[in-house]
Scaffold this active site. Sequence first.
Site, mmCIF file in Angstrom:
data_model
loop_
_atom_site.group_PDB
_atom_site.id
_atom_site.type_symbol
_atom_site.label_atom_id
_atom_site.label_comp_id
_atom_site.label_asym_id
_atom_site.label_seq_id
_atom_site.Cartn_x
_atom_site.Cartn_y
_atom_site.Cartn_z
ATOM 1 C CG ASN A 152 44.277 -7.175 -12.464
ATOM 2 O OD1 ASN A 152 45.047 -7.945 -13.048
ATOM 3 N ND2 ASN A 152 43.426 -6.403 -13.096
ATOM 4 C CG HIS A 202 47.156 3.334 -6.644
ATOM 5 N ND1 HIS A 202 45.884 2.851 -6.822
ATOM 6 C CD2 HIS A 202 47.797 3.123 -7.807
ATOM 7 C CE1 HIS A 202 45.771 2.369 -8.060
ATOM 8 N NE2 HIS A 202 46.922 2.529 -8.672
ATOM 9 C CB CYS A 326 39.295 -3.541 -16.627
ATOM 10 S SG CYS A 326 40.574 -2.782 -15.640
HETATM 11 C C1 LIG Z 1 46.674 -1.577 -10.709
HETATM 12 C C2 LIG Z 1 47.504 -2.475 -11.537
HETATM 13 C C3 LIG Z 1 48.429 -1.967 -12.467
HETATM 14 C C4 LIG Z 1 48.534 -0.491 -12.772
HETATM 15 O O1 LIG Z 1 49.144 0.228 -11.734
HETATM 16 P P1 LIG Z 1 48.909 1.824 -11.675
HETATM 17 O O2 LIG Z 1 49.823 2.277 -10.594
HETATM 18 O O3 LIG Z 1 47.471 2.025 -11.366
HETATM 19 O O4 LIG Z 1 49.311 2.366 -13.008
HETATM 20 C C5 LIG Z 1 49.203 -2.851 -13.164
HETATM 21 N N1 LIG Z 1 49.121 -4.175 -12.961
HETATM 22 C C6 LIG Z 1 48.262 -4.709 -12.071
HETATM 23 C C7 LIG Z 1 48.212 -6.186 -11.880
HETATM 24 C C8 LIG Z 1 47.423 -3.873 -11.338
HETATM 25 O O5 LIG Z 1 46.554 -4.404 -10.478
#
Ligand SMILES: *Cc1c(COP(=O)(O)O)cnc(C)c1O
Length: 391
Positions: A152, A202, A326
């Site tokens: 991410n 999302h 983050c």
């Molecule tokens: C956003 C994200 C999550 C968490 O997902 P949520 O639906 O916001 O709980 C987990 N892992 C990665 C790599 C993400 O980018």
Amino acid sequence: MRQRVYLDHSATTPVRPEVREIIDKFMGERFGNASSLHEFGREARQGLNWAREQVATAIGANPSEIYFTSGGTEADNLAVLGVAWANQERGRHIITSSIEHHAVMDTCKFLETKGFRVTYLPVDAEGVVSLEKLDQVLDEETILISIMQANNEIGSLQPIKEIGERAWARGIPFHTDAVQSFGKIPIDVNQLGVSLLSASAHKIYGPKGTGMLYLREGTPIHPLWYGGSQERKLRPGTENLPGIVGFGKAAELALAEMEEVAGRLNKLRDRLLNEIKTKISGVKLNGHPTCRVPGHLNLSFMGLQGQELLTLLSLKGIAASSGSACMAGASEPSHVLLAIGLTPQEVQGSIRLSFGRDNTHEDLDCILDVLPELVEGLRVKDWSFEGNCSC
Ligand SMILES: *Cc1c(COP(=O)(O)O)cnc(C)c1O
């Protein structure tokens, strides 16, 4: 009103109109409980089955292998804890990477306090885990490998297929956090050899609070909650139907538009990167130069604080985010940027720009108009000598 430019799609995305429409339908006339036997229940159940099919199709899975959750975080927790609890008699060794999302990393840290042994695989300067190192640390006690598909913060893609082959050969469950890659690059769980995969609505123009865990048939796992027979008792509780059908719609559309969107986002990304490099000196691209998720940039601007740059960009209506922390206000330097070996100066100067399907070349014009001046204004004097000092 001043123009607003959103370049933070790795954090979340706007819910697209087609998704809002189906959510509204399942908030309204099709409000039934999917467990009820009457017509209202049946209509809800149809929506649930339809969504499960969409999500399964997006990764080449069977619908019966999809378990809806409250999001990526819950799916990651269920994967790591569920497999750990179910296999602890066989062994207590888990292999993960040093650049996982906190949802996996903190769960592994917790398991360390419960007597599990966790190996955090290092990554190279481009953010890719070492397969050689993986081969060295796999042992008789290894019960789970959990390595994300796309990071991410820096966008790098991991060699999931190669890891999957190793896991498969030894019969070790392999989980991948695909929250940043699901719906953006082609995924086939059988080709990749993964047994568990997490995704979240999302991040692909669906609603917040909905996600899923893919669990290959026959993979031993323990539920984390008890109380009902929903989601084959692995995730009991009345299903979040509006969220789930919204996720199904988002997945269906993401799959249909994948190639076109990826091509467009990469063009935008390449243009922004090239123009930034021409207009501004002392900029470094973090993460893998080519093997990365579409439309994702992480840049280090030497001689300034990324947080300050983000604040000024925000005042101009441009939303980007920090690669160095983050959560806004978090003061811990990013474990990901440290793991790829950035200097403290590079970590501090880093920002993340992530594009989405609504971004245009005009959006890039906006940021290119203001960025060189903002960077110049923030830079400390003699920034280029910082870090070269040997005293
Ligand atoms: C956003 C994200 C999550 C968490 O997902 P949520 O639906 O916001 O709980 C987990 N892992 C990665 C790599 C993400 O980018």
